[in-house]
Design a protein around this motif. Sequence first.
Motif, PDB file in Angstrom:
ATOM      1  N   CYS A 270       0.739  -1.342  -0.121  1.00  0.00           N
ATOM      2  CA  CYS A 270      -0.007  -0.024  -0.203  1.00  0.00           C
ATOM      3  C   CYS A 270       0.789   1.405  -0.038  1.00  0.00           C
ATOM      4  CB  CYS A 270      -0.873   0.056   1.245  1.00  0.00           C
ATOM      5  SG  CYS A 270      -2.074  -1.312   1.258  1.00  0.00           S
ATOM      6  N   ALA A 271       2.111   1.157   0.743  1.00  0.00           N
ATOM      7  CA  ALA A 271       2.689   2.285   0.739  1.00  0.00           C
ATOM      8  C   ALA A 271       3.534   2.568  -0.671  1.00  0.00           C
ATOM      9  CB  ALA A 271       3.794   2.095   1.986  1.00  0.00           C
TER      10      ALA A 271
ATOM     11  N   LEU B  85      10.356   5.034   1.016  1.00  0.00           N
ATOM     12  CA  LEU B  85      11.490   4.508   1.264  1.00  0.00           C
ATOM     13  C   LEU B  85      11.722   4.471   2.482  1.00  0.00           C
ATOM     14  CD1 LEU B  85      14.217   2.822   0.469  1.00  0.00           C
ATOM     15  CD2 LEU B  85      15.365   5.223   0.486  1.00  0.00           C
ATOM     16  N   ALA B  86      11.342   5.174   3.476  1.00  0.00           N
ATOM     17  CA  ALA B  86      11.322   5.322   4.956  1.00  0.00           C
ATOM     18  C   ALA B  86      10.591   4.267   5.523  1.00  0.00           C
ATOM     19  CB  ALA B  86      11.673   6.562   5.364  1.00  0.00           C
ATOM     20  N   VAL B  87       9.263   4.260   4.953  1.00  0.00           N
ATOM     21  CA  VAL B  87       8.325   3.652   5.558  1.00  0.00           C
ATOM     22  C   VAL B  87       8.280   2.185   5.371  1.00  0.00           C
ATOM     23  CG1 VAL B  87       5.819   2.968   5.278  1.00  0.00           C
ATOM     24  CG2 VAL B  87       6.687   5.485   5.716  1.00  0.00           C
ATOM     25  N   VAL B  88       8.626   1.883   4.125  1.00  0.00           N
ATOM     26  CA  VAL B  88       8.748   0.386   3.715  1.00  0.00           C
ATOM     27  C   VAL B  88      10.245  -0.325   4.125  1.00  0.00           C
ATOM     28  CG1 VAL B  88       7.544   0.449   1.548  1.00  0.00           C
ATOM     29  CG2 VAL B  88       9.979   0.959   1.472  1.00  0.00           C
ATOM     30  N   ALA B  89      11.024   0.627   4.554  1.00  0.00           N
ATOM     31  CA  ALA B  89      12.197   0.139   5.148  1.00  0.00           C
ATOM     32  C   ALA B  89      12.152  -0.526   6.736  1.00  0.00           C
ATOM     33  CB  ALA B  89      13.372   1.257   4.972  1.00  0.00           C
ATOM     34  N   VAL B  90      11.507   0.403   7.492  1.00  0.00           N
ATOM     35  CA  VAL B  90      11.001   0.052   8.759  1.00  0.00           C
ATOM     36  C   VAL B  90      10.033  -1.014   8.854  1.00  0.00           C
ATOM     37  CG1 VAL B  90       9.705   1.267  10.654  1.00  0.00           C
ATOM     38  CG2 VAL B  90      11.449   2.730   9.557  1.00  0.00           C
ATOM     39  N   VAL B  91       8.919  -0.937   8.140  1.00  0.00           N
ATOM     40  CA  VAL B  91       8.207  -2.059   7.821  1.00  0.00           C
ATOM     41  C   VAL B  91       8.844  -3.171   7.539  1.00  0.00           C
ATOM     42  CG1 VAL B  91       6.040  -2.939   6.876  1.00  0.00           C
ATOM     43  CG2 VAL B  91       6.230  -0.719   7.514  1.00  0.00           C
ATOM     44  N   GLY B  92       9.579  -3.208   6.609  1.00  0.00           N
ATOM     45  CA  GLY B  92      10.457  -4.478   6.232  1.00  0.00           C
ATOM     46  C   GLY B  92      11.293  -4.937   7.104  1.00  0.00           C
TER      47      GLY B  92
ATOM     48  N   VAL C 124      13.361  -1.495  -3.898  1.00  0.00           N
ATOM     49  CA  VAL C 124      12.714  -0.857  -5.178  1.00  0.00           C
ATOM     50  C   VAL C 124      12.362   0.574  -5.074  1.00  0.00           C
ATOM     51  CG1 VAL C 124      10.418  -0.693  -6.262  1.00  0.00           C
ATOM     52  CG2 VAL C 124      11.449  -2.884  -5.722  1.00  0.00           C
ATOM     53  N   ALA C 125      12.281   1.085  -3.915  1.00  0.00           N
ATOM     54  CA  ALA C 125      11.979   2.536  -3.514  1.00  0.00           C
ATOM     55  C   ALA C 125      13.358   2.872  -3.760  1.00  0.00           C
ATOM     56  CB  ALA C 125      11.469   2.850  -2.157  1.00  0.00           C
ATOM     57  N   LEU C 126      14.645   2.571  -3.221  1.00  0.00           N
ATOM     58  CA  LEU C 126      15.782   3.102  -3.435  1.00  0.00           C
ATOM     59  C   LEU C 126      16.190   3.282  -4.924  1.00  0.00           C
ATOM     60  CD1 LEU C 126      18.695   4.127  -2.254  1.00  0.00           C
ATOM     61  CD2 LEU C 126      19.330   1.672  -2.619  1.00  0.00           C
ATOM     62  N   CYS C 127      15.718   2.523  -5.681  1.00  0.00           N
ATOM     63  CA  CYS C 127      16.167   2.532  -7.067  1.00  0.00           C
ATOM     64  C   CYS C 127      15.342   3.710  -7.637  1.00  0.00           C
ATOM     65  CB  CYS C 127      15.528   0.980  -8.019  1.00  0.00           C
ATOM     66  SG  CYS C 127      15.669   1.132  -9.717  1.00  0.00           S
ATOM     67  N   VAL C 128      14.040   4.015  -7.189  1.00  0.00           N
ATOM     68  CA  VAL C 128      13.201   5.114  -7.825  1.00  0.00           C
ATOM     69  C   VAL C 128      13.808   6.487  -7.173  1.00  0.00           C
ATOM     70  CG1 VAL C 128      10.979   6.301  -7.857  1.00  0.00           C
ATOM     71  CG2 VAL C 128      11.242   3.948  -8.056  1.00  0.00           C
ATOM     72  N   VAL C 129      14.242   6.581  -6.029  1.00  0.00           N
ATOM     73  CA  VAL C 129      14.890   7.682  -5.300  1.00  0.00           C
ATOM     74  C   VAL C 129      16.134   7.920  -5.993  1.00  0.00           C
ATOM     75  CG1 VAL C 129      15.882   8.621  -3.218  1.00  0.00           C
ATOM     76  CG2 VAL C 129      13.801   7.261  -3.070  1.00  0.00           C
ATOM     77  N   SER C 130      16.995   6.964  -6.420  1.00  0.00           N
ATOM     78  CA  SER C 130      17.995   7.195  -7.147  1.00  0.00           C
ATOM     79  C   SER C 130      18.048   7.755  -8.625  1.00  0.00           C
ATOM     80  CB  SER C 130      18.975   5.756  -7.265  1.00  0.00           C
ATOM     81  OG  SER C 130      20.253   5.861  -7.969  1.00  0.00           O
ATOM     82  N   ALA C 131      16.958   7.279  -9.226  1.00  0.00           N
ATOM     83  CA  ALA C 131      16.594   7.524 -10.636  1.00  0.00           C
ATOM     84  C   ALA C 131      16.095   8.955 -10.594  1.00  0.00           C
ATOM     85  CB  ALA C 131      15.615   6.613 -11.321  1.00  0.00           C
TER      86      ALA C 131
END
Length: 396
Positions: A67-68, A80-87, A108-115
């Motif tokens: 959902c995030a 990225l922060a939310v899914v990292a903590v939940v992960g 996946v979120a890190l890839c998008v942030v990097s791009a």
Amino acid sequence: MDRSSREPEDAFAGGEGGGLSSRAARALWWGSALLVLGVLGPSVLVAGMDHGWRAPVALGLVFVQVCALRWLARAPVAVLAVVAVVGLGVWVLLPAVTLTGALLAAQVALCVVSATGPRRVSGGALAAMLLPAPLAYGAGGPAGLAVYLLAVVLAWTAGQWRRAQQERARAELRRAVVEERARIAREVHDVVAHTLSVMVIQAGAADDVFTRQPEQARQALRAIETGARSALGELRLLLSAFRPEAEEDGVGEQQEPGPSLARLDELADTVRATGMTVHVHREDATAGLPATVDLAAYRIVQEALTNTLRHAAGADEVNVRVTSESGCVLVTVVDNGRTPQGRGRTAQGRPVAVGAGRGLVGMKERAHLVGGSLRAGALPGGGFEVAARLPVERTS
């Protein structure tokens, strides 16, 4: 060129501050959600079979990550922060999932942030994702650490690759825009140079006969007005390239047909109004040419006639021939003037300064742009010839 500067939709549209279209955002969400559900979901189910309540809780955390990801395109750093903590929570509940698997959504979120994010932000995100590395080492040893580091670095590198690809695409787009504007500038030069040359000749003719033949002077003045209106119409047509919103709205003034060999007679009439005799021969086989070839041929004829008016001393007749031969369009413009020495004279005997030869350069450039050739020079028996050969289909 489409003259609007739009970039294609892309799920990883690089560039600081750039947003995604709704379609690209949905595609990004669905793709990342299916990846997390398809990989992490089964892993949680298998690893939680003998852990009672932990399995459904961990599975719920997986759905929270999915959902995030819905807001990944809009706020990738926050996601990225939310899914990292939940992960990390999933991994604490079920260590058998491995830290690399539990943080799949974060990768996946890190890839998008990097791009898509600024380089400073993407670098900080990479550093933050490397912080759990000791946990990966404690749980899986050197192998677990290597797998985690490899996954994180690959995700960040993939985003950097996508960013570089988008930057190259934008650079090519900017270059195409610059080239198009340069081409339009040449178009404007051709229109203005030809029309002003004709108007100068007509004004000189009107001045010569104003007292003795007032009716002929009025005809010359009317020709000046007609030429000016025609030039303004072509300038509006060319400069509309800088206003793409007019094309999108589909409204505005009705535009006249653009420069084309079909309008050679109109072009010849403007020159005839100066007193020059112009013979035009155009074969029907030259109809339906590709737009670039049609425009190049027209502009070559226009520039050649302009040069005749400005530089051909004593010229009072010019022949224009447009024919086809072996898949090529042949354009020939021949006048009967003398080679000017420093200064030439118009058909009415008025002096005209000889230019720097930019017209010939422009004609050769137009011929080369469509894969053709052009030669120009004085004829042995007198007069000047411009001959162009333009292929209908460019060879690769």
